[in-house]
Design an enzyme around this catalytic site. Structure first.
Site, mmCIF file in Angstrom:
data_model
loop_
_atom_site.group_PDB
_atom_site.id
_atom_site.type_symbol
_atom_site.label_atom_id
_atom_site.label_comp_id
_atom_site.label_asym_id
_atom_site.label_seq_id
_atom_site.Cartn_x
_atom_site.Cartn_y
_atom_site.Cartn_z
ATOM 1 N N HIS A 49 50.260 32.856 40.751
ATOM 2 C CA HIS A 49 50.628 31.914 41.814
ATOM 3 C C HIS A 49 50.755 30.498 41.213
ATOM 4 O O HIS A 49 51.758 29.811 41.405
ATOM 5 C CB HIS A 49 49.549 31.954 42.904
ATOM 6 C CG HIS A 49 49.876 31.166 44.142
ATOM 7 N ND1 HIS A 49 49.050 31.148 45.232
ATOM 8 C CD2 HIS A 49 50.921 30.357 44.462
ATOM 9 C CE1 HIS A 49 49.582 30.379 46.181
ATOM 10 N NE2 HIS A 49 50.713 29.880 45.734
ATOM 11 N N HIS A 103 45.808 34.755 41.384
ATOM 12 C CA HIS A 103 45.692 33.287 41.451
ATOM 13 C C HIS A 103 46.528 32.631 40.353
ATOM 14 O O HIS A 103 47.274 31.697 40.585
ATOM 15 C CB HIS A 103 44.234 32.859 41.201
ATOM 16 C CG HIS A 103 43.328 33.013 42.377
ATOM 17 N ND1 HIS A 103 43.616 32.484 43.596
ATOM 18 C CD2 HIS A 103 42.110 33.607 42.508
ATOM 19 C CE1 HIS A 103 42.617 32.751 44.437
ATOM 20 N NE2 HIS A 103 41.702 33.435 43.803
ATOM 21 N N HIS A 125 42.591 40.282 40.934
ATOM 22 C CA HIS A 125 42.407 39.137 41.827
ATOM 23 C C HIS A 125 42.709 37.816 41.114
ATOM 24 O O HIS A 125 43.544 37.029 41.558
ATOM 25 C CB HIS A 125 40.959 39.157 42.348
ATOM 26 C CG HIS A 125 40.625 38.039 43.292
ATOM 27 N ND1 HIS A 125 40.552 38.229 44.650
ATOM 28 C CD2 HIS A 125 40.350 36.739 43.092
ATOM 29 C CE1 HIS A 125 40.255 37.091 45.244
ATOM 30 N NE2 HIS A 125 40.119 36.157 44.314
ATOM 31 N N GLU A 126 42.049 37.594 39.986
ATOM 32 C CA GLU A 126 42.231 36.316 39.272
ATOM 33 C C GLU A 126 43.645 36.185 38.720
ATOM 34 O O GLU A 126 44.204 35.097 38.682
ATOM 35 C CB GLU A 126 41.201 36.165 38.141
ATOM 36 C CG GLU A 126 39.727 36.249 38.564
ATOM 37 C CD GLU A 126 39.337 35.293 39.685
ATOM 38 O OE1 GLU A 126 40.031 34.267 39.880
ATOM 39 O OE2 GLU A 126 38.351 35.584 40.387
HETATM 40 ZN ZN LIG Z 1 39.901 34.058 44.668
#
Ligand SMILES: [Zn+2]
Length: 609
Positions: free
Chosen positions: A391, A388, A384-385
């Site tokens: 991105h 980020h 998940h991180e």
């Molecule tokens: Zn998040």
């Protein structure tokens, strides 16, 4: 663990942001110089294209330095929240920043006076202004909602009083909160908190689940009139301010920042609601997997299956990387850089902030903070991180310092896409049926909580705002009745909505930041669209995803998505995700059907982040 003993490759080296205190001081000094210079433009910000360009350039330079300072101090502080040194540095920075903001507040006021005609003229005259075009157009769009100076000052001075209902609720919900202890099936007493509630509702012990539910909601039942008043007051105030600012409704005002219309919001709700049968089917599948005669509302979060493996850091990295093979070489190179070039601070150390996040700015790496324990959750959190941070990496690489920063509407898409890819990979490679059931349950429950639950909240917010803004006087009774009706609609005929559940609408802090939660649902839906295309090897799927993460905040969210091949105004935005979810659900049903619940029962685990 002690930080000094941790291998360099598993921790941040923040001295790469500033190698000495001298360099920090130099940047503070430069910000002060810029502030002084900018102050000389008071009254002249939009005088001509050259003053405008100069002000914006200076402002952008200052923002960039401030972000770097803020990242450096903020990250050092999160590594040791007990450090008085960094606490002091952090306070100093906050004071410095608010001093600059108030000295330069005239810039925003003057920019708001810019008109479309003047901007067009200035853009023709001065090519340097082109990079600010989107921001300036946005300011012009918003300027019709800015009031006269006297009214703005009045509103800002009254603001703490106007929004006190939200802080009163916060006190009831946090500082003064006291839930009754709960007993488990063996009569053992447990302390109930916001965090343990989440854990207990997932427990295999039905007595514990039920008692936690009763204790939690009784607290809100007893305070229903007070909290009802807080909620009404908050919604009412937002409605009044929105009308004052020339919006038709609080909904229109909340969405305007992202250039999203109330019609789009309603489309999102009806798109999701058209798939509510999938949630009903999911509830039936859970009832069967849990071997229950009756499915109560306190049963819907209980976890099924088990995943008892733990992972070494290197193993986690390997799994996450393998799950990203579908993204192609370029993307994998970036993931490699994250793993080998000090982006990630893995271990829990004394004073380090709990949880996980991704943070950085234009002049730093997109850092990741973890508190590694080796669990399944950690694996998901890492994916998940990393989503980020990658991105952010692509946006920094492809945009400039002014528009690399992506809006909240888009912020959870990349992180969730990586989670979907990871879960899909784990499903294909896991070792036992118990693990498979656990992963499927995890995917389905995430979808339930992120899409259906948030859409239910979003609908509740819309109903109560419409009523209050058209002059109806709602009390706790109306709020809870409306909520109970929604519960019945969303969870379907086979889930028993115990009466207490209606008080749940009084414990949701998000209702005090209106019309925010729908973004969780859209974020997940979009992530599934990207992931679905990537998993199925659709032509151009990876390229359009990379295009999306390279866009930063160059324009409004729906336009960025459209350029990346996702038109949310067309079709049902949940179709792609629902078709994948239905596949997972069928597999879950197949795997849990033949299980003998009699003697052995399924294995269970707690899961909490
Ligand atoms: Zn998040």
């Amino acid at each position: 663990m002690e930080r000094e003993k941790i291998d360099k490759k598993y921790k941040w080296d923040l001295s790469e942001i500033y190698s000495s205190d001298e360099k920090v001081k130099k940047d503070y000094k430069r910000c002060e110089e810029i502030t002084k210079k900018l102050e000389t433009f008071k009254g002249k910000v939009i005088k001509n294209s050259n003053t405008l360009s100069e002000v914006l350039d200076l402002n952008a330079e200052q923002d960039r330095i401030l972000s770097k300072l803020s990242t450096y101090i903020g990250l050092n502080y999160t590594l040791d929240t007990s450090s008085s040194f960094w606490s002091k540095k952090s306070d100093e920075f906050t004071d410095f920043y608010s001093n600059i903001s108030s000295r330069l507040s005239f810039i925003d006021t003057e920019l708001a006076k810019l008109t479309t005609n003047t901007l067009e003229k200035y853009l023709k005259e001065n090519k340097d202004l082109e990079k600010y075009k989107f921001n300036l157009e946005h300011i012009i769009k918003e300027s019709k909602h800015i009031l006269s100076l006297e009214k703005e000052i009045l509103l800002s001075e009254l603001s703490p009083a106007l929004f006190s209902s939200s802080s009163i609720f916060d006190k009831i919900d946090n500082a003064d909160v006291y839930y009754d202890d709960v007993l488990d099936k063996d009569g053992k007493k447990h302390k109930l908190t916001g965090g343990s509630y989440r854990e207990f509702t997932r427990s295999s012990d039905r007595t514990l689940r039920k008692n936690a539910f009763i204790s939690m909601l009784k607290y809100y039942e007893k305070r229903a009139n007070t909290i009802g008043e807080c909620l009404k007051s908050s919604v009412k105030t937002n409605g009044i301010i929105s009308k004052l600012r020339n919006y038709k409704s609080s909904l229109e005002r909340s969405l305007s920042y992202d250039d999203i219309t109330p019609e789009f919001y309603e489309k999102v709700l009806s798109d999701a609601k058209s798939h509510v049968k999938t949630l009903h089917k999911m509830m039936d599948a859970y009832k069967n997997a849990l071997n229950l005669d009756e499915m109560h509302i306190y049963d819907i979060n209980a976890r099924v299956g088990s995943f008892n493996r733990t992972f070494e850091i290197e193993e986690m990295k390997k799994i996450v990387k393998e799950s990203l093979n579908v993204m192609g070489e370029d993307y994998l190179k970036v993931a490699d850089e994250a793993f080998t070039n000090g982006w990630i601070d893995y271990y829990e150390t004394k004073g380090k902030r709990s949880g996980a996040f991704s943070a950085g700015c234009y002049d730093t790496k997109p850092y990741i903070l973890l508190n590694y324990t080796g669990s399944f959750d950690d694996l998901e959190t890492l994916a998940h991180e990393l989503g980020h941070s990658i991105h952010t990496y692509y946006s920094i690489k492809n945009r400039n310092a002014i528009d690399y920063y992506y809006p909240i509407f888009l912020a959870e898409i990349a992180s969730t896409t990586q989670e979907v890819l990871l879960n899909d990979y784990l499903l294909k490679t896991c070792k036992t049926d118990e693990e498979k059931i656990y992963i499927l349950n995890n995917i389905l429950s995430n979808y339930k909580s992120t899409v259906f639950r948030q859409i239910e909240f979003a609908e509740f917010e819309k109903i109560i705002a419409d009523k209050i803004e058209s002059g109806e006087n709602l009390t706790a009774k109306e709020f809870t009745d409306i909520y109970l009706d929604l519960q019945k609609f969303y969870y379907g005929p086979n889930v028993i909505n115990d009466e207490l559940i209606k008080y749940e609408c009084l414990r949701i802090p998000h209702f005090y930041s209106q019309f925010y939660v729908y973004k969780y649902a859209t974020g997940l839906a979009i992530a599934y669209i990207f992931a679905n295309r990537i998993i199925n090897n659709e032509k151009g799927a990876v390229d359009s995803y990379i295009k999306f993460i390279s866009s930063g905040g160059k324009t409004y969210p729906l336009d960025i998505l459209k350029e990346a091949g996702i038109d949310l105004n067309k079709e049902n935005i949940f179709d792609d995700s629902i078709s994948l979810i239905n596949n997972y659900l069928d597999e879950f049903i197949k795997l849990t059907k033949g299980v003998n619940h009699g003697k052995k029962g399924l294995l269970w685990t707690f899961r909490c982040r």
